[in-house]
Design an enzyme around this catalytic site. Structure first.
Site, PDB file in Angstrom:
ATOM      1  N   GLU A 149      -8.625   9.246   4.733  1.00  0.00           N
ATOM      2  CA  GLU A 149      -8.808   7.810   4.894  1.00  0.00           C
ATOM      3  C   GLU A 149      -9.257   7.538   6.322  1.00  0.00           C
ATOM      4  OE1 GLU A 149      -6.101   5.198   2.357  1.00  0.00           O
ATOM      5  OE2 GLU A 149      -4.712   6.542   3.360  1.00  0.00           O
ATOM      6  N   GLU A 150      -9.995   6.431   6.469  1.00  0.00           N
ATOM      7  CA  GLU A 150     -10.463   6.055   7.806  1.00  0.00           C
ATOM      8  C   GLU A 150      -9.310   5.721   8.747  1.00  0.00           C
ATOM      9  OE1 GLU A 150      -9.661   2.778   8.661  1.00  0.00           O
ATOM     10  OE2 GLU A 150      -8.868   2.555   6.623  1.00  0.00           O
ATOM     11  N   SER A 151      -8.145   5.434   8.167  1.00  0.00           N
ATOM     12  CA  SER A 151      -6.997   4.992   8.952  1.00  0.00           C
ATOM     13  C   SER A 151      -6.228   6.174   9.541  1.00  0.00           C
ATOM     14  CB  SER A 151      -6.092   4.145   8.070  1.00  0.00           C
ATOM     15  OG  SER A 151      -5.739   4.879   6.897  1.00  0.00           O
TER      16      SER A 151
ATOM     17  N   SER B 118       6.190   3.701   8.768  1.00  0.00           N
ATOM     18  CA  SER B 118       5.026   4.395   9.318  1.00  0.00           C
ATOM     19  C   SER B 118       4.687   3.957  10.742  1.00  0.00           C
ATOM     20  CB  SER B 118       3.847   4.205   8.374  1.00  0.00           C
ATOM     21  OG  SER B 118       2.790   5.020   8.770  1.00  0.00           O
ATOM     22  N   HIS B 119       3.497   3.378  10.910  1.00  0.00           N
ATOM     23  CA  HIS B 119       3.025   3.031  12.248  1.00  0.00           C
ATOM     24  C   HIS B 119       3.546   1.689  12.728  1.00  0.00           C
ATOM     25  CE1 HIS B 119       0.520   1.426   9.149  1.00  0.00           C
ATOM     26  NE2 HIS B 119       0.151   0.464   9.980  1.00  0.00           N
TER      27      HIS B 119
ATOM     28  N   THR C  31      -7.707   2.173  -1.231  1.00  0.00           N
ATOM     29  CA  THR C  31      -6.897   2.503  -0.067  1.00  0.00           C
ATOM     30  C   THR C  31      -5.470   2.851  -0.467  1.00  0.00           C
ATOM     31  OG1 THR C  31      -8.226   1.115   1.370  1.00  0.00           O
ATOM     32  CG2 THR C  31      -5.947   1.495   2.047  1.00  0.00           C
TER      33      THR C  31
ATOM     34  N   ARG D 299       7.833  -2.689   2.745  1.00  0.00           N
ATOM     35  CA  ARG D 299       8.012  -2.791   4.195  1.00  0.00           C
ATOM     36  C   ARG D 299       8.393  -4.212   4.562  1.00  0.00           C
ATOM     37  NH1 ARG D 299       3.160   1.030   6.567  1.00  0.00           N
ATOM     38  NH2 ARG D 299       3.755   2.790   5.247  1.00  0.00           N
TER      39      ARG D 299
ATOM     40  N   LYS E 146      10.177   3.992   0.306  1.00  0.00           N
ATOM     41  CA  LYS E 146       9.115   4.365  -0.615  1.00  0.00           C
ATOM     42  C   LYS E 146       9.651   5.415  -1.575  1.00  0.00           C
ATOM     43  CE  LYS E 146       5.816   7.122   0.981  1.00  0.00           C
ATOM     44  NZ  LYS E 146       4.534   7.797   1.198  1.00  0.00           N
TER      45      LYS E 146
ATOM     46  N   ASP F 273       2.380  11.239   9.094  1.00  0.00           N
ATOM     47  CA  ASP F 273       1.307  11.528   8.140  1.00  0.00           C
ATOM     48  C   ASP F 273      -0.093  11.218   8.684  1.00  0.00           C
ATOM     49  OD1 ASP F 273       1.685   8.805   8.004  1.00  0.00           O
ATOM     50  OD2 ASP F 273       1.931   8.708   5.820  1.00  0.00           O
ATOM     51  N   ARG F 274      -0.163  10.499   9.807  1.00  0.00           N
ATOM     52  CA  ARG F 274      -1.479  10.219  10.389  1.00  0.00           C
ATOM     53  C   ARG F 274      -1.757  11.130  11.571  1.00  0.00           C
ATOM     54  NH1 ARG F 274      -2.594   3.770  10.533  1.00  0.00           N
ATOM     55  NH2 ARG F 274      -1.773   3.317   8.459  1.00  0.00           N
TER      56      ARG F 274
ATOM     57  N   ASP G 205       5.776   8.250  10.936  1.00  0.00           N
ATOM     58  CA  ASP G 205       6.327   9.160   9.926  1.00  0.00           C
ATOM     59  C   ASP G 205       5.537  10.461   9.801  1.00  0.00           C
ATOM     60  OD1 ASP G 205       4.172   7.712   8.882  1.00  0.00           O
ATOM     61  OD2 ASP G 205       4.877   7.931   6.831  1.00  0.00           O
TER      62      ASP G 205
ATOM     63  N   THR H 271       0.834  -1.209   0.000  1.00  0.00           N
ATOM     64  CA  THR H 271       0.000   0.000   0.000  1.00  0.00           C
ATOM     65  C   THR H 271       0.866   1.255   0.000  1.00  0.00           C
ATOM     66  OG1 THR H 271      -1.564  -1.236   1.376  1.00  0.00           O
ATOM     67  CG2 THR H 271      -1.956   1.120   1.138  1.00  0.00           C
TER      68      THR H 271
ATOM     69  N   ASP I 156       1.642   9.573  13.830  1.00  0.00           N
ATOM     70  CA  ASP I 156       2.261   8.243  13.745  1.00  0.00           C
ATOM     71  C   ASP I 156       3.767   8.306  13.506  1.00  0.00           C
ATOM     72  OD1 ASP I 156       2.243   9.089  11.105  1.00  0.00           O
ATOM     73  OD2 ASP I 156       1.830   7.098  10.305  1.00  0.00           O
TER      74      ASP I 156
ATOM     75  N   LYS J 217      -0.700  12.456   3.044  1.00  0.00           N
ATOM     76  CA  LYS J 217      -1.522  12.843   4.173  1.00  0.00           C
ATOM     77  C   LYS J 217      -0.625  13.537   5.191  1.00  0.00           C
ATOM     78  CE  LYS J 217      -1.607   8.100   6.076  1.00  0.00           C
ATOM     79  NZ  LYS J 217      -1.089   7.165   5.085  1.00  0.00           N
TER      80      LYS J 217
HETATM   81  C1  VG1 Z   1      -2.850   1.184   5.807  1.00  0.00           C
HETATM   82  C2  VG1 Z   1      -4.124   2.002   5.821  1.00  0.00           C
HETATM   83  C3  VG1 Z   1      -4.187   2.902   4.608  1.00  0.00           C
HETATM   84  C4  VG1 Z   1      -2.928   3.788   4.571  1.00  0.00           C
HETATM   85  C5  VG1 Z   1      -1.699   2.911   4.608  1.00  0.00           C
HETATM   86  C6  VG1 Z   1      -0.429   3.727   4.681  1.00  0.00           C
HETATM   87  O1  VG1 Z   1      -2.823   0.357   4.662  1.00  0.00           O
HETATM   88  O2  VG1 Z   1      -5.248   1.166   5.877  1.00  0.00           O
HETATM   89  O3  VG1 Z   1      -5.353   3.675   4.664  1.00  0.00           O
HETATM   90  O4  VG1 Z   1      -2.909   4.566   3.404  1.00  0.00           O
HETATM   91  O5  VG1 Z   1      -1.737   2.067   5.760  1.00  0.00           O
HETATM   92  O6  VG1 Z   1      -0.444   4.583   5.776  1.00  0.00           O
HETATM   93  P1  VG1 Z   1      -3.228  -1.203   4.711  1.00  0.00           P
HETATM   94  O7  VG1 Z   1      -2.964  -1.717   3.318  1.00  0.00           O
HETATM   95  O8  VG1 Z   1      -2.380  -1.824   5.764  1.00  0.00           O
HETATM   96  O9  VG1 Z   1      -4.666  -1.235   5.091  1.00  0.00           O
HETATM   97  V1  VG1 Z   1       0.971   4.866   6.604  1.00  0.00           V
HETATM   98  O10 VG1 Z   1       0.690   6.112   7.692  1.00  0.00           O
HETATM   99  O11 VG1 Z   1       1.302   3.367   7.134  1.00  0.00           O
HETATM  100  O12 VG1 Z   1       2.057   5.321   5.435  1.00  0.00           O
HETATM  101 CO    CO Z   2       2.288   6.951   8.330  1.00  0.00          CO
END
Ligand code: VG1
Ligand code: CO
Length: 544
Positions: free
Chosen positions: A364-366, A113-114, A345, A22, A126, A282-283, A280, A18, A278, A377
């Site tokens: 996004e919901e995340s 990220s998270h 997504t 990773r 990335k 962005d959340r 990095d 996504t 989070d 984001k």
């Molecule tokens: C998750 C989230 C998605 C987000 C992605 C990257 O992906 O659901 O909405 O864009 O992480 O965010 P997945 O494929 O695990 O559902 V981040 O802050 O990890 O760069």
């Molecule tokens: Co992130």
């Protein structure tokens, strides 16, 4: 300093997910693993000779080593200049900002990220293109294809450079500029929001906020912007020192992992406003006093109040949300008479809509929200947007949200994650759902009648590219939905995500616990997907 050509063999698992590639740190530490992927990126690009590359990461374990390697490879491959954040630090939104501001050819962002960090944690890489956004699928597919055939990479034989002092250095023929990690980003924020008004709020003595950076990348950004520029008292930012392992925590801003913040906001004498970001940056998670704002609602509320914010005063071109995100923003878009786009997504799908000026706000919901100011984001941007609204409206967060529900109705929403599921079983479940979903039309489950069932497919309205298999949707006649996806960011086993949404227009019924309001849909999800049998778990590992 000589350019070395190193012979290598492909790794067959370098398919970006996504958001980039990773893997566990130990995988990235295998000889040639990182180098292969970086060379695969360069080999799939054209025209970068002499151009500028931006490099930075979230500061997690292996960030510095990776950056030294990437700098030497960029020099050997003919980039003219690299801009790198001091200490190797650039939040994802700051990297996007710097790519755009300096007209860079692209950027490499190092982050998982998270996902947890440290020697036993995860690492990620990335590539972002010149608009500052994540590479679209045709680029990530080209990188993956190249990674499967690669047989050599180029690297400059040179000593490491000092990343800790800003200034201009050379590496072979290439210039390396170590830049302040925060300044460009902070300037951009100042150009979008009413800093005077936010400063007034934060120094008024009537309003207190708490920002939790979870020992991840936003620490220095939050200290500079909230405490130094906007005058919030020292201590407003907690866990503000980035650590290579995030202090052993899970840098994911939700009610489960941002527990320090939750304790503060739900405790005695709680502040008026709380936020977290989070790994990095962005959340974002936004809280009022003893009140949680669902990310989907947050996007809808920012859109409905955008006129109060200088950078968005002239109105929004449109809104875009990822498919599993609740339909709350759609209602605001309808009211504003603008389009609302539904994308797969991942932030890479918003890039074209933003570039074509079809969307201004995205989410996004995340826990991801952002706008056309960059192409990622942006966690602190969302926090500043909320502060700007709070400074103008002078109401508590909870009141603003409840008024919003009264006007637009409430979209009850929850995501249930089942982590560490056996991949084969998870894939079988998705295959079964894929064939089952289209047969459900017209079927009733209790009070719910299925209106449609499909596997979401997206045709980009700007370039016509098609992305298939983006999640199983089961939609009901009253607008409720259940969505199933497998995560594309995990590194071990599979993570099953179940997204649940229902709509409640009646203000008298808008005060339920979402898990209660969604109980029937939760049961339907179990019935159609056999989640317990598939996952071997009797409940989700994380509920957000
Ligand atoms: C998750 C989230 C998605 C987000 C992605 C990257 O992906 O659901 O909405 O864009 O992480 O965010 P997945 O494929 O695990 O559902 V981040 O802050 O990890 O760069
Ligand atoms: Co992130």
């Amino acid at each position: 300093m000589t350019i070395q050509t190193i012979a290598t063999q492909p790794f067959l698992d370098q398919k970006p997910g996504t958001s980039g590639l990773r893997k566990q740190v130990q995988v990235f530490q295998k000889p040639h693993y990182l180098q292969n992927f970086v060379q695969a990126i360069f080999d799939s690009l054209e025209g970068y000779q002499g151009q500028t590359l931006v490099v930075g990461g979230d500061g997690r374990y292996y960030n510095r080593e990776a950056i030294q390697i990437i700098l030497k490879m960029a020099a050997a491959n003919g980039f003219g200049r690299v801009l790198v954040g001091r200490g190797g630090i650039l939040s994802t939104p700051a990297a996007s900002c710097v790519i755009r501001k300096y007209g860079a050819f692209g950027g490499i962002i190092l982050s998982a990220s998270h996902n947890p960090g440290g020697p036993d944690g995860d690492f990620g890489i990335k590539y972002n293109i010149s608009n500052g956004g994540p590479a679209p699928e045709k680029v990530t597919e080209a990188i993956y294809a190249r990674s499967k055939t690669i047989d050599r990479y180029l690297v400059l034989d040179a000593p490491d450079i000092d990343l800790d002092k800003t200034g201009i250095l050379t590496l072979g023929e290439m210039t390396v500029e170590v830049i302040d990690s925060v300044s460009d980003y902070a300037q951009l924020m100042e150009s979008l929001f009413d800093f005077d008004r936010i400063r007034e709020l934060l120094t008024s003595g009537r309003f207190r906020m708490c920002m939790d950076s979870l020992h991840a990348v936003t620490g220095p950004y939050a200290h500079r912007i909230f405490e130094q520029q906007l005058g919030a008292p020292a201590g407003t930012v907690q866990n503000g020192v980035p650590l290579e392992d995030f202090g052993g925590g899970h840098p994911d801003p939700n009610l489960v992992y941002a527990h320090d913040l939750v304790e503060v906001l739900y405790g005695d004498n709680a502040p008026d406003f709380g936020a977290a970001s989070d790994g990095d940056g962005d959340r974002n998670m936004v809280l009022g006093r003893r009140f949680f704002v669902t990310p989907s609602d947050s996007l809808a509320i920012l859109a409905a109040n955008a006129k109060l914010v200088p950078g968005y005063r002239n109105g929004l071109a449109g809104i875009a949300r990822s498919m599993p995100t609740s339909q709350a923003p759609d209602r605001v878009a309808a009211q504003l008479g603008i389009d609302c786009y539904e994308t797969p997504t991942g932030w890479k799908f918003f890039g074209n809509l933003l570039d074509a000026d079809r969307a201004t706000l995205c989410g996004e919901e995340s826990f991801g929200t952002g706008s056309n100011h960059i192409r990622e984001k942006d966690g602190l941007w969302a926090v500043l947007f909320w502060l700007n609204i709070l400074a103008v409206r002078q109401q508590p967060v909870e009141e603003i949200v409840r008024e919003h529900w009264k006007t637009y109705g409430r979209n009850y929403y929850s995501r249930h994650d089942y982590e560490g599921v056996d991949s084969d079983r998870a894939n079988t479940m998705m295959t079964n759902l894929r064939s089952l979903a289209p047969t459900l039309k017209g079927k009733t489950f209790g009070n719910y009648t299925v209106e449609y069932g499909d596997d979401f497919s997206y045709t980009d309205p700007v370039d016509g590219s098609v992305s298939q298999k983006q999640g199983i949707r089961i939609g009901f006649t009253d607008g409720s939905r259940v969505v199933f996806r497998l995560s594309g960011t995990g590194t071990q086993g599979a993570t099953v995500r179940v997204y649940l949404e229902s709509y409640e227009p009646d203000p008298a019924k808008q005060d339920q616990d979402p898990q209660v309001a969604l109980a029937d849909l939760i049961a339907i999800a179990e019935e159609v997907a056999q989640l317990r049998a598939t996952t071997g778990m009797d409940k989700p590992t994380v509920i957000t």
